[in-house]
Design an enzyme around this catalytic site. Sequence first.
Site, PDB file in Angstrom:
ATOM      1  N   GLU A   1      -1.309   8.582   8.415  1.00  0.00           N
ATOM      2  CA  GLU A   1       0.146   8.388   8.312  1.00  0.00           C
ATOM      3  C   GLU A   1       0.885   9.119   9.441  1.00  0.00           C
ATOM      4  OE1 GLU A   1       1.849   6.345   6.279  1.00  0.00           O
ATOM      5  OE2 GLU A   1      -0.009   5.666   5.350  1.00  0.00           O
TER       6      GLU A   1
ATOM      7  N   CYS B   1     -10.964   3.388   0.559  1.00  0.00           N
ATOM      8  CA  CYS B   1      -9.519   3.550   0.749  1.00  0.00           C
ATOM      9  C   CYS B   1      -9.160   2.720   1.969  1.00  0.00           C
ATOM     10  CB  CYS B   1      -9.201   5.026   0.986  1.00  0.00           C
ATOM     11  SG  CYS B   1      -7.525   5.334   1.563  1.00  0.00           S
TER      12      CYS B   1
ATOM     13  N   HIS C   1      -6.995   2.996   4.147  1.00  0.00           N
ATOM     14  CA  HIS C   1      -6.650   3.736   5.371  1.00  0.00           C
ATOM     15  C   HIS C   1      -7.899   4.012   6.229  1.00  0.00           C
ATOM     16  CE1 HIS C   1      -2.875   4.630   3.299  1.00  0.00           C
ATOM     17  NE2 HIS C   1      -2.410   5.205   4.393  1.00  0.00           N
TER      18      HIS C   1
ATOM     19  N   CYS D   1      -4.480  -1.481  -1.892  1.00  0.00           N
ATOM     20  CA  CYS D   1      -4.642  -0.045  -2.074  1.00  0.00           C
ATOM     21  C   CYS D   1      -5.572   0.178  -3.264  1.00  0.00           C
ATOM     22  CB  CYS D   1      -3.257   0.547  -2.361  1.00  0.00           C
ATOM     23  SG  CYS D   1      -3.281   2.301  -2.765  1.00  0.00           S
TER      24      CYS D   1
ATOM     25  N   ASP E   1       0.875  -1.182   0.000  1.00  0.00           N
ATOM     26  CA  ASP E   1       0.000   0.000   0.000  1.00  0.00           C
ATOM     27  C   ASP E   1       0.912   1.232   0.000  1.00  0.00           C
ATOM     28  OD1 ASP E   1      -2.333   1.622   0.294  1.00  0.00           O
ATOM     29  OD2 ASP E   1      -1.995   1.746   2.440  1.00  0.00           O
ATOM     30  N   SER E   2       0.313   2.403  -0.164  1.00  0.00           N
ATOM     31  CA  SER E   2       1.089   3.635  -0.074  1.00  0.00           C
ATOM     32  C   SER E   2       1.615   3.834   1.354  1.00  0.00           C
ATOM     33  CB  SER E   2       0.213   4.829  -0.440  1.00  0.00           C
ATOM     34  OG  SER E   2      -0.825   4.962   0.517  1.00  0.00           O
TER      35      SER E   2
HETATM   36  N1  DGL Z   1      -4.777   3.173   1.097  1.00  0.00           N
HETATM   37  C1  DGL Z   1      -4.858   3.742  -0.180  1.00  0.00           C
HETATM   38  C2  DGL Z   1      -6.100   3.432  -0.942  1.00  0.00           C
HETATM   39  O1  DGL Z   1      -6.729   2.454  -0.640  1.00  0.00           O
HETATM   40  C3  DGL Z   1      -4.010   4.870  -0.458  1.00  0.00           C
HETATM   41  C4  DGL Z   1      -4.517   6.240  -0.386  1.00  0.00           C
HETATM   42  C5  DGL Z   1      -3.451   7.260  -0.615  1.00  0.00           C
HETATM   43  O2  DGL Z   1      -2.278   6.963  -0.467  1.00  0.00           O
HETATM   44  O3  DGL Z   1      -3.839   8.382  -0.966  1.00  0.00           O
HETATM   45  O4  DGL Z   1      -6.477   4.113  -1.855  1.00  0.00           O
END
Ligand code: DGL
Length: 266
Positions: A150, A182, A184, A72, A9-10
């Site tokens: 984050e 998302c 997150h 992600c 993931d990011s």
């Molecule tokens: N967790 C991510 C997603 O599901 C990343 C969101 C991001 O880095 O902006 O989209």
Amino acid sequence: MKKPIGVFDSGIGGLTVLKELTKLLPNEDFVYFADTDNAPYGNKSKAKIVKRSDSIIKFLVSLDCKLIVVACNTATAAAVNVMRKKYKLPIVGLEPAVKPACLQTKTKHIGVLATKGTFRGNHFKNTSEKYKDNVEIHLQVAKGLVELAENGVFEGEKLNKLLNRYILPMKNANVDQLVLGCTHYPLFYEAMLPITGNTITILESGEAVARRTKDVLIRNKMMNSVKNTQKLSFYASKDTKAINNVVDKLFKIGKIKFKVEILKQI
Ligand code: DGL
């Protein structure tokens, strides 16, 4: 097949997916990569996200991973098709739970919180297109939430203000299903509850992705058939306090250190 599964993931969001994967696949080992040095992906160009995904998958393949889970939504939207053409191993992607939300809604209004990149993607557009005649889909780019996660902020005034700004208009529009598009956002579940109350059901994709991953493993005869004490390895492009805390909270394995890997840009 006793090789690990690679998950990325990011940043820390994909850990919510990893959690579901480890529950459903207790005999499998996992390598997680958090691209913390490049988070958030949400507003980045498709080309940049494709490059990052490529570097990360290459790294995970070098660690002998047998399958990749793109934990992600944003990276799936930008890169999964390109990556599937480039790599031979199975790649499981993720998309917002729009379909179940449309099937479950009684009020015929659903809400989706996601990043700009996810709304731009074809997966999202195609699924929404399919259901939009019967259900009104309320979209909201939830700017700022990934940054808070984050930075380890999961409660407090700043977060509540953003959540109210994004969710209240949906509530007022009679939304009864809220899709967290998302990975997150499930980390904010507790903070969302006072706003969603008992009129809105919150949906996330973690469990569905874990089931899909299991299917793909079975279909490719890749399941680890031997009893195994699950091994989890964590890598990040930048070590942060938040990733260590979230791993501890979700997996109860203490404050482990992520191994830092600065991946060369492909
Ligand atoms: N967790 C991510 C997603 O599901 C990343 C969101 C991001 O880095 O902006 O989209």
